[in-house]
Motif scaffolding. Sequence first.
Motif, short mmCIF file in Angstrom:
data_model
loop_
_atom_site.label_atom_id
_atom_site.label_comp_id
_atom_site.label_asym_id
_atom_site.label_seq_id
_atom_site.Cartn_x
_atom_site.Cartn_y
_atom_site.Cartn_z
N VAL A 78 0.85 -1.19 0.00
CA VAL A 78 0.00 0.00 0.00
C VAL A 78 0.89 1.24 0.00
O VAL A 78 1.83 1.33 0.79
N VAL A 79 0.58 2.18 -0.89
CA VAL A 79 1.31 3.45 -0.95
C VAL A 79 0.34 4.56 -0.58
O VAL A 79 -0.77 4.62 -1.12
N ALA A 80 0.75 5.43 0.34
CA ALA A 80 -0.11 6.53 0.78
C ALA A 80 0.72 7.78 1.02
O ALA A 80 1.91 7.71 1.37
N ASN A 81 0.10 8.94 0.83
CA ASN A 81 0.76 10.20 1.14
C ASN A 81 0.85 10.37 2.65
O ASN A 81 -0.06 10.01 3.38
N LEU A 82 1.97 10.92 3.10
CA LEU A 82 2.17 11.15 4.53
C LEU A 82 1.91 12.60 4.90
O LEU A 82 1.00 12.92 5.64
N SER A 83 2.77 13.49 4.43
CA SER A 83 2.63 14.90 4.75
C SER A 83 3.20 15.75 3.63
O SER A 83 3.95 15.27 2.78
N TYR A 84 2.83 17.01 3.70
CA TYR A 84 3.27 17.97 2.68
C TYR A 84 3.32 19.34 3.34
O TYR A 84 2.47 19.67 4.17
N LEU A 122 -0.73 6.13 12.70
CA LEU A 122 -1.12 5.32 11.55
C LEU A 122 -1.35 3.86 11.92
O LEU A 122 -2.06 3.15 11.23
N ARG A 138 7.49 16.84 0.39
CA ARG A 138 6.47 15.86 0.02
C ARG A 138 6.93 14.53 0.58
O ARG A 138 8.12 14.20 0.52
N SER A 182 5.76 10.19 1.45
CA SER A 182 4.82 9.08 1.28
C SER A 182 5.31 7.88 2.08
O SER A 182 6.46 7.82 2.48
N THR A 238 5.22 3.61 1.97
CA THR A 238 4.92 2.36 1.27
C THR A 238 4.98 1.27 2.34
O THR A 238 6.02 1.07 2.95
#
Length: 183
Positions: free
Chosen positions: A40-46, A72, A173, A175, A177
């Motif tokens: 699973v790949v997801a965005n973390l923070s920006y 998480l 940016r 993410s 995984t």
Amino acid sequence: MKRYQINRVLGILLLVISSFSCSSDLNFDQVNDLKLKPVVVANLSYFDVPANAFVENGIEYNMAFDALDFDLFRDKYFRSYLQRADLSFEVSNTINRSFQMGIVLMDENAQPIYTIPFDIPTYSGNAVVVKKTDVFQGLKLDLLKSAKKMGFVIAMNPGPVLSENSLGNLKLRSSATVYLTIE
């Protein structure tokens, strides 16, 4: 009438053919050998911090800090299936200063448990991009599972003075995984 008879014969023939099928004994014990390995790949923070955010009322601030919730892994099933996590970060600098940045994972008492350091060079005409991936497995993964907050510490290194009119940005940016094994 002839068409009706042809359709009727074809229908009966199709019904007869479909009633003769091959079958074998089903082995439902194969379910016990099932092993799923989703990724699973997801965005973390920006964030995108303009250069003038380091200046307030004409005074330059060398340090910035922000923290956000990072729970998480609160789901016990997700925690038990988790085998590995790769946290990827990309920092882009278009400010005429170099920076030291740390991404700090903290426990429930806001105590640091792990830090990911970055050296971000000075902008010199082309955007400076620093990429880093930190892999969490084994004991390191246990630290990640216990993290409840993620903090960002940005320290500006000495260099040209920034003003409220200074141009450029510092962008991050990131993410995650995650590799799961479900048996």
